[in-house]
Scaffold this active site. Structure first.
Site, PDB file in Angstrom:
ATOM      1  N   ARG A  27       0.828  -1.209   0.000  1.00  0.00           N
ATOM      2  CA  ARG A  27       0.000   0.000   0.000  1.00  0.00           C
ATOM      3  C   ARG A  27       0.860   1.257   0.000  1.00  0.00           C
ATOM      4  NH1 ARG A  27      -5.386  -1.037   2.454  1.00  0.00           N
ATOM      5  NH2 ARG A  27      -5.362   1.034   3.317  1.00  0.00           N
ATOM      6  N   ASN A 103      -5.883   5.280  10.566  1.00  0.00           N
ATOM      7  CA  ASN A 103      -5.784   5.676   9.151  1.00  0.00           C
ATOM      8  C   ASN A 103      -6.826   6.747   8.908  1.00  0.00           C
ATOM      9  OD1 ASN A 103      -4.079   3.538   8.916  1.00  0.00           O
ATOM     10  ND2 ASN A 103      -5.428   2.319   7.593  1.00  0.00           N
ATOM     11  N   GLU A 487      -1.383   7.423 -19.656  1.00  0.00           N
ATOM     12  CA  GLU A 487      -1.005   6.346 -18.737  1.00  0.00           C
ATOM     13  C   GLU A 487       0.487   6.012 -18.870  1.00  0.00           C
ATOM     14  OE1 GLU A 487      -2.290   5.058 -16.249  1.00  0.00           O
ATOM     15  OE2 GLU A 487      -1.309   3.124 -15.961  1.00  0.00           O
ATOM     16  N   GLU A 494       5.839   7.781 -12.183  1.00  0.00           N
ATOM     17  CA  GLU A 494       5.633   7.092 -10.896  1.00  0.00           C
ATOM     18  C   GLU A 494       6.831   6.274 -10.457  1.00  0.00           C
ATOM     19  OE1 GLU A 494       1.326   5.435  -9.940  1.00  0.00           O
ATOM     20  OE2 GLU A 494       2.063   4.779 -11.880  1.00  0.00           O
ATOM     21  N   HIS A 510      -0.255  23.939 -29.624  1.00  0.00           N
ATOM     22  CA  HIS A 510      -0.857  25.044 -28.873  1.00  0.00           C
ATOM     23  C   HIS A 510      -0.049  25.399 -27.633  1.00  0.00           C
ATOM     24  CE1 HIS A 510      -4.222  24.867 -31.599  1.00  0.00           C
ATOM     25  NE2 HIS A 510      -4.198  23.549 -31.448  1.00  0.00           N
ATOM     26  N   LYS A 609      -0.774   2.714  -2.410  1.00  0.00           N
ATOM     27  CA  LYS A 609      -1.587   1.880  -3.300  1.00  0.00           C
ATOM     28  C   LYS A 609      -3.064   2.258  -3.211  1.00  0.00           C
ATOM     29  CE  LYS A 609      -2.213  -1.574  -6.103  1.00  0.00           C
ATOM     30  NZ  LYS A 609      -1.775  -1.359  -7.487  1.00  0.00           N
TER      31      LYS A 609
END
Ligand code: F6R
Length: 614
Positions: A27, A103, A487, A494, A510, A609
């Protein structure tokens, strides 16, 4: 994002906690800690990253009490206060006899903290969570039990929480509650468990239940009692678990990301499995609460999602508009509910979320429901919070994804949304049955194409090696190639921490073209579709300004190859399905560049995560 595990009554409480924390590492976290019930009070150890991680907690835990009856562990992803040991959970109250892990975010922590400090409490961390611990302490000052103290404290809290607490005076009890942030509880053979996520408990029990918002659970050895925050008896929702422990292990691959990339053909096949009946009828999940009449009544579609799920949603928009002829808008979930969206009973709102727990998407769906919209969720986690609240669910069947960067869940989301577009087209009669059958055949053929691309990882590694000095990347695409470009750029930034921007190729002129210079790498999605020629013109424009050109192109397409310095070859598919195949070389490119720069691909810095805070 933060992970919680709590154990009471198990043979080896500490080992169960450490193994569970290990399974929550995916996570994303920056510090970790454990508290155990001991003979003379609570025992705690905490470690911050840079010096220690969950595995190092094992070393620190050498002087832990033998055979503790209960304990709670936590991995923290810093929101308030730096990732230091002092800010790591569990937090103690003033006496050191009450401990909590938390959390979420306590939004009114400043106001609560001022009040507690004025009353003499001494807070030692910079976190919002510690405030909650002292608040419970103050609510127990009149002799109230831990449960009552927690209930009263949570009644004063604004924000989100999944919280678990232990008190030295009640060593056979762990109390837990949640609002917005997910929390599950489980029972098995004389023991009880709680966790923020299913993988943490897969090795311990399969009898799992999800707590609902504002429910509180008292865990004792082998028994869990659930109630509302007002103290009324309540029931948690039983979860159906179809993942096994092996699925959450690395299984011989160098890392989870490689394993999960290679699982994509199976994940895509599983996502489509059994969804097309012999008579050609397409079916949503059996549990789907959206029948044919509901689908026919849909007048427009609104999709909310974040990150990679948002990119999958953009592909879904093209498919739903083209095949089902329904106007479709896609919103970034964190913005959606703050822009006063216009929805009604004729709108089908789709939440796309691999975890089913992302708080922005969850809250966006709640906003949509309050405006009268029907809700469909595309999720990878059975009985996730979003799935439980939706009218219908379309599960991606990718199995647990441990690598922080989405790969197989992203690909299966695209497949699920394109399948949904066909379901809507069938319900509305916007495509002929022959055309639906043809497209479905193309979809069912995707796993074979994916197998072919997966064999080419070494070719992509060679391209990455040639680019290892590059620092600036542009990803360009048109039509369904645009989300693929977005993506590709997201994956690269990442895990390799390189600057990467995704753009619709036609938008380049542009403004962004000002940034193109020798040394800039442009990755173009140039697989064949109606806009291929226009895409090639954009590539010419950046090529003539000195960019290094990497193109995703269809096998044998020499015209495309002539424009490129490096080719990433993929088999040709039905153009609307090309995002599924085109994504893979970009996953590999990000992977190999991250490796070349020496980064941990499974646990990229600063990322979590499951994002359960706003
Ligand atoms: C990127 C990534 C994130 C998630 C985003 C939404 O690799 O994993 O961008 O896509 O945080 O998460 P879910 O899908 O769980 O709502």
């Amino acid at each position: 994002m933060c992970g919680i595990i709590g154990v009471i009554g198990a043979d080896d409480v500490l080992l169960t906690i450490l193994e569970g924390l290990g399974r929550l590492e995916y996570r994303g976290y920056d510090s970790a800690g454990v508290v155990l019930s001991g003979h003379d009070g609570l025992w705690r150890c905490r470690a911050a990253e840079g010096t220690h991680s969950v595995s190092d907690l094992r070393g620190l835990a050498e002087d832990a009490p033998t055979r503790p009856g209960s304990g709670v562990g936590h991995t923290r992803w810093a929101t308030h206060g730096e990732p230091t040991a002092a800010n790591a959970h569990p937090h103690f109250d003033c006496t050191g006899r009450l401990a909590i892990v938390h959390n979420g975010i306590i939004e009114n922590h400043v106001e609560l903290s001022d009040r507690l400090v004025a009353a003499g409490h001494v807070l030692v961390s910079q976190t919002d969570s510690e405030v909650l611990c002292h608040l419970i302490e103050s609510e127990m000052a009149d002799g109230a039990s831990l449960s009552d103290g927690m209930r009263r404290a949570l009644g004063q809290v604004r924000g989100s929480f999944a919280v678990a607490a232990m008190h030295a005076d009640e060593p056979d009890l762990v109390v837990a509650s949640r609002r917005i942030s997910p929390l599950i509880v489980g029972v098995g053979d004389g023991a009880s468990f709680l966790a923020s996520d299913i993988p943490a408990l897969l090795g311990s029990t399969r009898e799992l239940f999800a707590l609902e918002d504002d429910q509180l659970a008292e865990l004792r050895p082998g028994a869990v009692q659930v109630m509302t925050l007002d103290g009324a008896p309540a029931r948690a929702t039983a979860l159906s678990i179809d993942w096994d422990v092996a699925a959450s292990r690395q299984g011989g691959f160098d890392d989870f990301m490689t394993k999960e990339i290679h699982e994509q053909p199976t994940a895509v096949a599983d996502t489509l499995l059994g969804r097309c009946r012999a008579d050609g009828a397409l079916v949503l999940d059996d549990a789907s609460g959206l029948g044919a009449a509901d689908l026919r009544a849909v007048e427009r579609v609104c999709i909310v999602a974040c990150g990679s799920s948002y990119h999958a949603a953009l592909v879904g928009k093209y498919a739903i508009e083209r095949w089902a002829r329904l106007p479709t808008q896609v919103d970034i979930a964190s913005e959606f509910r703050y822009r006063d969206p216009i929805l009604d009973e004729g709108t089908l709102t789709i939440g796309v979320s691999q975890s089913g727990e992302t708080v922005d998407t969850l809250q966006g769906l709640r906003e949509a429901r309050s405006l009268g919209s029907k809700i469909l969720v595309v999720s990878n986690v059975v009985d996730s919070s979003m799935a439980r609240e939706a009218d219908g669910v379309l599960y991606t069947r990718a199995g647990p994804e441990i690598g922080v960067a989405a790969t197989k869940t992203y690909l299966t989301q695209i497949v699920a949304l394109e399948f949904l577009a066909l379901v809507l087209a069938q319900a509305r009669g916007s495509l002929s049955s022959t055309e639906i059958a043809r497209l479905m055949d193309c979809m069912l053929g995707l796993p074979d194409h994916l197998d072919t691309v997966l064999e080419r990882t070494k070719d992509v590694a060679a391209v990455a090696q040639a680019l290892d000095e590059a620092r600036d990347f542009f990803f360009l695409g048109r039509h369904v190639g645009h989300p693929v470009a977005l993506e590709g750029a997201l994956k690269l930034k990442e895990i390799s921490y390189l600057r990467a921007e995704g753009y619709p190729a036609g938008e380049l002129k542009h403004g962004p073209i000002a940034l193109i210079e020798p040394g800039t790498v442009v990755v173009g999605i140039a697989s064949r579709n109606d806009l291929w020629e226009k895409m090639c013109s954009s590539i010419q424009e950046v090529k003539s300004r000195g960019a290094t050109i990497v193109l995703v192109g269809n096998d044998g397409d020499e015209q495309t190859a002539e424009l490129a310095d490096h080719m990433l070859w993929v088999p040709r598919t039905e153009p609307m399905l090309s995002p599924v195949v085109d994504a893979i070389p970009l996953q590999f490119l990000a992977y190999w560049l991250a490796k070349a720069h020496g980064h941990d691909v499974d646990r990229p810095r600063n990322l979590a995560k499951t994002v359960t805070v706003e």
